[in-house]
Each structure stands twice: as C-alpha cells, then as structure tokens.
Design an enzyme around this catalytic site. Structure first.
Site, short mmCIF file in Angstrom:
data_model
loop_
_atom_site.label_atom_id
_atom_site.label_comp_id
_atom_site.label_asym_id
_atom_site.label_seq_id
_atom_site.Cartn_x
_atom_site.Cartn_y
_atom_site.Cartn_z
CG HIS A 140 9.30 -24.65 11.39
ND1 HIS A 140 9.21 -24.56 12.75
CD2 HIS A 140 10.56 -25.08 11.12
CE1 HIS A 140 10.37 -24.93 13.29
NE2 HIS A 140 11.21 -25.23 12.32
CB CYS A 182 0.72 -2.82 4.57
SG CYS A 182 0.49 -3.99 5.91
CB THR A 194 1.74 -3.02 10.98
OG1 THR A 194 0.56 -3.45 10.27
CG2 THR A 194 1.48 -1.70 11.68
CG ASP A 214 -0.31 0.07 2.52
OD1 ASP A 214 0.93 0.14 2.57
OD2 ASP A 214 -1.04 0.11 3.55
CG HIS A 261 7.76 -28.64 10.16
ND1 HIS A 261 7.33 -27.97 11.29
CD2 HIS A 261 9.09 -28.84 10.32
CE1 HIS A 261 8.37 -27.79 12.10
NE2 HIS A 261 9.44 -28.31 11.55
C1 RB5 Z 1 -1.91 2.41 6.51
O1 RB5 Z 1 -1.98 3.59 7.22
C2 RB5 Z 1 -1.76 1.23 7.46
O2 RB5 Z 1 -2.94 1.05 8.18
C3 RB5 Z 1 -1.40 -0.02 6.69
O3 RB5 Z 1 -0.25 0.19 5.96
C4 RB5 Z 1 -1.14 -1.27 7.50
O4 RB5 Z 1 -0.21 -1.03 8.51
C5 RB5 Z 1 -2.32 -2.02 7.95
O5 RB5 Z 1 -2.21 -3.12 8.51
#
Ligand code: RB5
Length: 147
Positions: A98, A65, A67, A8, A134
């Site tokens: 695994h 993304c 996180t 993203d 596994h």
């Molecule tokens: C975007 O702001 C953020 O929410 C996205 O990149 C991600 O971390 C969502 O899990």
C-alpha cells in the site's frame, strides 16, 4: 540488492542479527551503526541511513531502535522516504503493497530475533501493488514534499 541499515544502542543486538541474515542471503549491506551497545542517538544513525536510501545509494533500509518510533520519526523527515514500523509480517506486507515503503522499521526491544527476520524477509520480497488508489495517495505525499 543493497540494503542500508542502522540502529541505536537499543537496536544494536537485533541489527547484528539482521545484518548477519542479510549478508548470508547475499544482500549488500551499508551499516551506519550503532557498532556496539554504547549510547548513540537514533537521530544520527537513522538519518545517515535514510539519506543513503534517498540519495539512491541503496534500494531499501532497515532501521531499529528500542520502540521503532524514534527511527520512524527521523526517517520520515527525509524527502523520498516512506518508513513503516512493523511488528508483524502482515504489517510488512501491507506497508510494501500500500505505501511502497522503502524503509522497514523494527522495535528492537519488543521484537524477537526470529520474528524480526521473518518480518524482514516478508518486507524485502513483497512488491508494491501498483494499484492506482495507492499510487495516488503516495503521489500526494511526494507533492507535499515538493512544497
Ligand atoms: C533509547 O533509550 C530509546 O529511547 C530509543 O531506542 C527509541 O525507542 C526511541 O524512539
């Protein structure tokens, strides 16, 4: 080897660095966006890349993304996908050994470029262990997907 990638807006910069590395290393890359830092939903780009892998169009995926959590959630909704969020090389090694993970997920806002590239290299070079315990666990996931 073919690699499908997606991010993203929060993962765009790191995806660009990963893409550059992959292309220099002669991987064939299918890029599902984002194509700039304008807001785009990980649930769109991540799903498109995960389906590409599930349909057998590429061998592995790398999703990014902010996180890594949103990408993990959406990718693991797709049948046949085993996506692992990795912050270290050790996690990348273990999710291949695994889980026979076919998608590496990275946290774009929390992973330095050099660290991310090292995690990518580890993931792409580590084979599945093929150990029975596994495989048995993975088979249970596959069975559940068939319900
Ligand atoms: C975007 O702001 C953020 O929410 C996205 O990149 C991600 O971390 C969502 O899990």
């Amino acid at each position: 080897m073919k690699i499908s990638i997606a991010s993203d807006h929060a993962g765009f910069k790191l995806k660009s660095a990963v893409k550059e590395y992959l292309e220099k290393a002669s991987y064939q890359v299918n890029d599902f966006g984002a194509y700039d830092e304008n807001s785009v939903d990980y649930s769109d780009t991540g799903l498109a890349a995960a389906e590409d892998i599930a349909y057998g169009n590429s061998d592995f995926g790398i999703l990014i993304c902010g996180t890594g959590i949103g990408m993990s959630i959406i990718a693991n909704k797709v049948k046949g996908i085993r996506a692992g969020l990795c912050h270290t090389e050790e996690f990348a090694k273990l999710t291949r050994q695994h889980n026979n993970a076919n998608i590496l997920v990275l946290a774009g806002r929390y992973t330095e470029v050099n660290k991310a590239l090292s995690i990518v290299k580890t993931f792409l070079n580590e084979p599945f262990s093929n150990e029975e315990r596994h495989q048995k666990r993975i088979d249970k996931i596959t069975q559940y997907e068939k319900k």
